[in-house]
Design a protein around this motif. Structure first.
Motif, PDB file in Angstrom:
ATOM      1  N   THR A   1      -7.064  -1.790  -5.770  1.00  0.00           N
ATOM      2  CA  THR A   1      -8.049  -0.723  -5.579  1.00  0.00           C
ATOM      3  C   THR A   1      -7.987   0.218  -6.776  1.00  0.00           C
ATOM      4  O   THR A   1      -7.024   0.204  -7.555  1.00  0.00           O
ATOM      5  CB  THR A   1      -7.782   0.067  -4.286  1.00  0.00           C
ATOM      6  OG1 THR A   1      -6.473   0.666  -4.346  1.00  0.00           O
ATOM      7  CG2 THR A   1      -7.859  -0.844  -3.061  1.00  0.00           C
ATOM      8  N   ASP A   2      -8.999   1.061  -6.912  1.00  0.00           N
ATOM      9  CA  ASP A   2      -9.078   1.923  -8.101  1.00  0.00           C
ATOM     10  C   ASP A   2      -8.048   3.042  -8.095  1.00  0.00           C
ATOM     11  O   ASP A   2      -7.956   3.801  -9.064  1.00  0.00           O
ATOM     12  CB  ASP A   2     -10.489   2.493  -8.273  1.00  0.00           C
ATOM     13  CG  ASP A   2     -10.982   3.218  -7.029  1.00  0.00           C
ATOM     14  OD1 ASP A   2     -10.163   3.523  -6.143  1.00  0.00           O
ATOM     15  OD2 ASP A   2     -12.200   3.457  -6.945  1.00  0.00           O
TER      16      ASP A   2
ATOM     17  N   HIS B   1     -16.512  -4.942  -5.029  1.00  0.00           N
ATOM     18  CA  HIS B   1     -15.154  -4.462  -5.305  1.00  0.00           C
ATOM     19  C   HIS B   1     -14.806  -4.608  -6.784  1.00  0.00           C
ATOM     20  O   HIS B   1     -15.453  -5.380  -7.527  1.00  0.00           O
ATOM     21  CB  HIS B   1     -14.153  -5.243  -4.451  1.00  0.00           C
ATOM     22  CG  HIS B   1     -12.807  -4.600  -4.379  1.00  0.00           C
ATOM     23  ND1 HIS B   1     -12.560  -3.453  -3.646  1.00  0.00           N
ATOM     24  CD2 HIS B   1     -11.631  -4.921  -4.981  1.00  0.00           C
ATOM     25  CE1 HIS B   1     -11.294  -3.120  -3.783  1.00  0.00           C
ATOM     26  NE2 HIS B   1     -10.709  -3.991  -4.590  1.00  0.00           N
TER      27      HIS B   1
ATOM     28  N   ASP C   1      -7.668   2.493   2.462  1.00  0.00           N
ATOM     29  CA  ASP C   1      -7.503   1.151   1.911  1.00  0.00           C
ATOM     30  C   ASP C   1      -6.945   0.221   2.977  1.00  0.00           C
ATOM     31  O   ASP C   1      -6.212   0.658   3.879  1.00  0.00           O
ATOM     32  CB  ASP C   1      -6.539   1.167   0.727  1.00  0.00           C
ATOM     33  CG  ASP C   1      -7.163   1.793  -0.516  1.00  0.00           C
ATOM     34  OD1 ASP C   1      -8.325   2.229  -0.444  1.00  0.00           O
ATOM     35  OD2 ASP C   1      -6.467   1.860  -1.546  1.00  0.00           O
TER      36      ASP C   1
ATOM     37  N   GLN D   1       0.840  -1.208   0.000  1.00  0.00           N
ATOM     38  CA  GLN D   1       0.000   0.000   0.000  1.00  0.00           C
ATOM     39  C   GLN D   1       0.870   1.250   0.000  1.00  0.00           C
ATOM     40  O   GLN D   1       1.889   1.320   0.702  1.00  0.00           O
ATOM     41  CB  GLN D   1      -0.899   0.033   1.233  1.00  0.00           C
ATOM     42  CG  GLN D   1      -1.837   1.246   1.267  1.00  0.00           C
ATOM     43  CD  GLN D   1      -2.717   1.255   2.492  1.00  0.00           C
ATOM     44  OE1 GLN D   1      -2.428   1.931   3.466  1.00  0.00           O
ATOM     45  NE2 GLN D   1      -3.804   0.472   2.454  1.00  0.00           N
TER      46      GLN D   1
ATOM     47  N   ASP E   1     -11.611  -1.192   0.199  1.00  0.00           N
ATOM     48  CA  ASP E   1     -11.474   0.242  -0.099  1.00  0.00           C
ATOM     49  C   ASP E   1     -12.642   0.960   0.569  1.00  0.00           C
ATOM     50  O   ASP E   1     -13.801   0.769   0.189  1.00  0.00           O
ATOM     51  CB  ASP E   1     -11.494   0.462  -1.614  1.00  0.00           C
ATOM     52  CG  ASP E   1     -11.203   1.908  -1.997  1.00  0.00           C
ATOM     53  OD1 ASP E   1     -11.089   2.756  -1.086  1.00  0.00           O
ATOM     54  OD2 ASP E   1     -11.099   2.180  -3.212  1.00  0.00           O
TER      55      ASP E   1
ATOM     56  N   THR F   1      -3.286   0.414  -3.536  1.00  0.00           N
ATOM     57  CA  THR F   1      -3.186  -0.818  -2.767  1.00  0.00           C
ATOM     58  C   THR F   1      -3.362  -2.006  -3.701  1.00  0.00           C
ATOM     59  O   THR F   1      -4.240  -1.995  -4.567  1.00  0.00           O
ATOM     60  CB  THR F   1      -4.270  -0.871  -1.666  1.00  0.00           C
ATOM     61  OG1 THR F   1      -4.180   0.302  -0.870  1.00  0.00           O
ATOM     62  CG2 THR F   1      -4.074  -2.090  -0.769  1.00  0.00           C
TER      63      THR F   1
END
Length: 550
Positions: free
Chosen positions: A486-487, A439, A349, A340, A367, A541
């Protein structure tokens, strides 16, 4: 924030009224020590409630009594901002620590009066701060006092001390029976005395001022000098002037970029001391110096508050980092690694992985909605919830998601939710059981470099108390890899375009054979190259799970 401010004619006091109980008295052991002859050793107690911030004052059988708004009290009495309190003959008031604000106005010089009346003069602050006329330099001690006050700009003494010293200096130049620095509440409805000086040490009487005079200064943002307010038709009927023998008044607003920081006030009943235009200009200059020093205090307070916040954020960031796993985990032909990089000191996150007692490998990545401290608190809440569930006998993936979601929904605000992907590897059967709660679909890369998306099987957690999810299962073949992210990765923006899913998949496929730790390093290098000097707007992340090749 409220304060108790006041004076015993020898010293000015200012105490913050945080939640708690405070004993007021002459004894040095008292929380608020007021060593005045009219104050008893244990005079009164002030209580500030933890719940609603309510404040009460109670007399402790003092000899000279405790007065609230001029009425002696015999039992616990509620007080609030603006309330006047006297312990014996000492004067105090509960005030807000912030000062008022207002917009500047540039008004022309105005002269009001009558041939039978002594004139009153009003000046805009810009007019009042013009260079002093030559005859003003004839005022005693003027130039030395200016120099001495200017030195205050570099001193670090408390604000209350600075204000007291300022009035002492001004009294050398401006003949006055009463001098005061007044502060104004944010809503301009309350005026309180930040510091005062009376000729000869003064008396114990309350410091009364004309609300009409002060109100005119606040409303019209201009300085005022009155030769005799009792004979001025605008003020003659105002009983708030109180002082029947008051002969002259001069008062100037202390400004900063149109914002009123306070008022510098002087009055006298001595017929030989009639204030004029020169006195007003001198007072305006003194007020400007004091205003500059007050701004220094504000900047210092802001800097100290910022340093406290930054220190707390650094500590929160360190705590948050220690919550995350930092080493890769290898077991029964599988390796997993998470990474991360936060866009701020704290982020929303989270990821985790753990080997359960039965030999199964559990992992999750989430997230949280929002950013900053709020998201960080939710992140730690979710992580703690799952870690408690890990330790339960007969851990069930689906029930764990349901329990964590219900706990988040019940004990957080609407709009607080998180997307989540969690999985459980059974090394003996090489099956991946997973739940995707809204997710981004993780990528399952097969040995032939084909990609499958592990689609959501339910909504995000914490959004509703009636949500349901499905547990899904896929087989992990030798060399298969699961990439969870994650985005913050796909939405990494260099100012012209986002990284996007295609580039992410390209990086993944080009480096498919690398171990999880090394593949993570390659990802971060590519993302940093893509973004360049562009600011990071979201946490990055990722977690990589890979089965060994047989």
């Amino acid at each position: 924030m409220l304060k108790l401010v006041g004076t015993d004619e020898e010293k000015f006091y200012s105490w913050v009224l945080s939640p708690g109980s405070y004993r007021v008295g002459r004894k040095s052991e008292c929380d608020f020590c007021v060593p005045h002859r009219t104050v008893s050793r244990n005079h009164a107690v002030i209580n500030v409630s933890d719940d609603d911030g309510g404040i009460t004052v109670e007399d402790l059988g003092s000899h000279n009594g405790t007065f609230v708004n001029s009425k002696r009290i015999s039992k616990k009495t509620e007080v609030k901002s603006g309330t006047s309190i006297m312990f014996g003959s000492t004067e105090f008031k509960i005030v807000k620590s912030e000062k008022g604000a207002g917009a500047s106005a540039s008004l022309p010089k105005t002269i009001l009066g009558n041939e039978n009346l002594q004139e009153s003069v009003f000046l805009s602050l810009d007019e009042a701060l013009k260079p002093l006329p030559d005859k003003a330099s004839e005022l005693p001690n003027l130039i030395p006092t200016f120099f001495e006050m200017a030195k205050m700009l570099n001193l670090t003494e408390p604000q209350e001390v600075m204000l007291e010293k300022s009035l002492q200096m001004i009294s050398r130049v401006i003949p006055a029976e009463r001098l005061a620095v007044l502060f104004i509440s944010d809503d301009n409805q309350e005026i309180y005395t930040a510091a005062s000086k009376r000729e000869g040490g003064g008396s114990s009487e309350e410091f009364h001022l004309s609300r009409t005079i002060v109100g005119d200064i606040i409303s019209n943002k201009r300085a005022i000098v009155l030769g005799n307010p009792e004979e001025d038709p605008r003020f003659a009927t105002q009983k708030s002037i109180i002082m029947s023998d008051m002969k002259s008044v001069v008062a100037v607003p202390m400004f900063d970029s149109g914002r009123i920081l306070g008022i510098l006030y002087a009055d006298t009943s001595n017929p030989a001391h009639r204030y004029n235009d020169e006195h007003m200009r001198v007072m305006a200059t003194f007020g400007n110096i004091i205003a500059s020093r007050l701004l220094n205090y504000e900047l210092l307070d802001e800097r100290q508050a910022k340093e406290v916040i930054e220190s707390e954020l650094r500590r929160a960031s360190n705590i948050q980092k220690t919550l995350l796993v930092t080493e890769s985990l290898k077991t029964s032909g599988y390796e997993i690694f998470g990474y991360q990089e936060q866009s701020r000191q704290v982020g929303g996150d989270l990821y985790d992985y753990k080997l359960l007692p039965d030999g199964k490998l559990l992992f999750l990545l989430a997230d949280v909605s929002g950013k900053g401290l709020g998201a960080a608190l939710l992140m730690s809440n979710i992580l703690a919830s799952f870690r408690i569930l890990y330790e339960m006998d007969n851990f069930d993936l689906l029930k764990a998601v349901e329990s964590a979601s219900l706990q988040l929904c019940r004990f957080s605000s609407p709009g607080d939710f998180a997307t989540l992907f969690t999985g459980l590897i059974d090394p003996e059967k090489n099956l991946l059981h997973f739940v995707n709660a809204g997710h981004n679909p993780p990528l399952l890369v097969r040995g032939d470099k084909s990609i499958e998306e592990l689609q959501p099987s339910g909504t995000m957690i914490g959004a509703f108390d009636f949500s349901t999810w499905e547990r899904q299962t896929v087989e992990m073949n030798p060399g298969d890899l699961v990439y969870i992210y994650t985005d913050g990765i796909t939405e990494a923006d260099n100012g012209k375009e986002q990284l996007g899913e295609e580039r992410m998949e390209e990086i993944l496929l080009n480096n498919y054979d690398r171990p999880p730790v090394e593949l993570t390093e390659i990802f971060m290098d590519q993302i940093n190259r893509f973004m360049g000097d562009a600011p990071r707007s979201d946490d990055i992340t990722m977690m990589i799970l890979k089965r060994d090749k047989e």
